[in-house]
Write an enzyme that holds these catalytic residues in place. Structure first.
Site, PDB file in Angstrom:
ATOM      1  N   ASP A  26       0.843  -1.192   0.000  1.00 46.51           N
ATOM      2  CA  ASP A  26       0.000   0.000   0.000  1.00 46.51           C
ATOM      3  C   ASP A  26       0.882   1.247   0.000  1.00 46.51           C
ATOM      4  OD1 ASP A  26       0.672  -0.826   2.712  1.00 46.51           O
ATOM      5  OD2 ASP A  26      -0.584   0.822   3.409  1.00 46.51           O
ATOM      6  N   GLU A  65       0.048  -0.919   5.893  1.00 47.66           N
ATOM      7  CA  GLU A  65       1.068  -0.319   6.752  1.00 47.66           C
ATOM      8  C   GLU A  65       0.867   1.182   6.882  1.00 47.66           C
ATOM      9  OE1 GLU A  65       4.848   1.560   7.945  1.00 47.66           O
ATOM     10  OE2 GLU A  65       3.748   1.823   6.058  1.00 47.66           O
TER      11      GLU A  65
END
Length: 433
Positions: free
Chosen positions: A85, A147
């Site tokens: 991400d 994250e």
């Protein structure tokens, strides 16, 4: 074949693999069945696993929260834990934020954080396989998916899979990271009714220095004026490297003729949050020898429906507790009518410098680079806090310009190759028979 030579000989394949992953704008989206962080993030995960399968590795998908690429045999495994991400692309790019080779560099959101280093680790794993060296442990590349937003990807993974016996996360800097500060994310809200403030907006993520901010103010004659401020983004762990647009906006607003309530509120914000990045004005300028000075980032500002909201990200030294910061913050703001909400808290992480994992990673780094620097303490929080037996290790090399979370995020191809070699040797050192 020596691992360095193999990696260099396959440079073009590594760059091509990275470009295909950068092309997926994997910012968290609305959850969907089997896609807890949205379709774009899931597309990036599935694509990375497909690359691994194409190279003949075993792969697995853990509920869409994480996935892995694996090589070798054995009951235990060495882990390399990264994320797919990304933070929002933002503005100010001069190169394609979804991947472009320009000169000797690769540009795109995620080239450093964290797609680039995970592709480097994958090609390091290929080099290990080609070398034919015997291994005691399996090697597993683990890809998280939330994250940047503090999601449950690692927690979910560990509920289904056992942790590695050793490993690293390529999501910080070189050499090895033995200390990570505690991280606090909190909001401060205050209702402002009947003031001259109509609307305000600043920042895109609390862990980024805001590059843009705006405010609409009602003048005495009833007209509405818009104020805009431009800054320079930087990672929330190094706000001193940026220029905070919210700071500039608050300063500009206070030069205008404002009602008393708004003026007093903005003065409070300006004094405590818009003067420094070490918390001195707020009275939380903590420091220790193990990890250095506290770091404060004023990342978000909004005003909608008469509610003013501030988003703050503080990283505190490893020998202190969260309450050493929060008691002071609440004392300053709650008595002025603000409501405090703790959004997230990550405890500090600390490994002694003589820890075996730290020593092995440092040995590889010294051998490959010739740099004899010692391990580092950082303000950034990594997956190392969420998974046992993991420390942060690269990919940012010393003396390189840090472009993480900034426009024109990039890495040179030479640095990508160097990371692949360091990671190959580190994985082998941790997993060898």
């Amino acid at each position: 074949m020596e691992m360095r030579n193999w990696i260099t000989d396959h440079k073009d394949e590594m760059v091509d693999d990275l470009l295909t992953v950068l092309a997926i704008e994997s910012v968290e989206g609305e959850p969907l069945p089997g896609m807890p962080n949205g379709k774009a993030v899931n597309d990036a995960l599935e694509h990375m696993l497909a690359i691994g399968e194409g190279y003949g590795f075993r792969t697995g998908n853990v509920d869409g929260h994480a996935g892995y690429i694996e090589y070798g045999e054995g009951d235990d495994y060495v882990g390399v834990l990264g994320h797919l991400d990304i933070v929002p692309v933002g503005t100010g790019w001069t190169k394609n934020p979804l991947g472009e080779v320009h000169g000797d560099s690769v540009y795109g959101r995620g080239t450093v954080d964290d797609k680039g280093p995970m592709i480097a680790a994958l090609h390091g794993l290929l080099a290990i396989r080609e070398s034919g060296q015997p291994l005691k442990h399996r090697i597993r590349l683990i890809f998280g998916t939330s994250e940047e937003t503090g999601g449950p990807d690692v927690h979910n993974y560990l509920s289904k899979e056992k942790p590695p016996v050793a490993g690293f996360t390529p999501d910080a800097g070189f050499p090895a990271i033995n200390a990570e500060m505690g991280i606090l994310i909190f909001s401060l809200e205050k209702r402002l009714s009947g003031t001259d403030l109509v609307e305000a907006e600043g920042g895109t993520a609390v862990n980024m220095v805001p590059a843009q901010a705006s405010m609409r103010l009602r003048e005495k004659d009833g007209t509405v004026t818009t104020l805009r401020a431009e800054g320079v983004s930087a990672h929330g762990s190094t706000p001193q490297d940026g220029k905070n647009a919210i700071w500039k906006l608050v300063d500009e607003a206070l030069t205008r003729e404002l009602d008393d309530t708004l003026k007093e509120t903005l003065r409070l914000i300006q004094y405590n949050l818009c003067q420094d990045t070490d918390g001195k004005a707020l009275g939380v300028d903590l420091s220790d020898d193990e990890s250095g000075n506290l770091v404060q980032n004023f990342g978000l500002l909004s005003f909608r429906d008469e509610m003013l909201k501030l988003g703050i990200n503080i990283r505190y030294p490893v020998t202190f507790k969260a309450d050493d910061v929060l008691v002071k913050v609440r004392d300053v703001f709650e008595k002025e009518g603000f409501t405090f909400t703790l959004e997230a808290h990550n405890e500090p992480l600390f490994y002694p410098k003589d820890n075996d994992l730290i020593q092995k990673l440092m040995g590889v780094y010294h051998e490959v680079t010739g740099d004899t620097s010692g391990p580092l303490a950082i303000g950034g929080g990594t997956y190392a806090k969420e998974m046992p037996n993991i420390v942060a290790f690269g990919p940012q090399l010393p003396d390189r310009r840090d472009t993480v979370h900034q426009a024109d995020e990039s890495t040179t191809i030479a640095d990508l190759l160097l990371c692949a070699e360091i990671y190959a040797r580190a994985m082998y050192e941790l997993a060898r028979a």
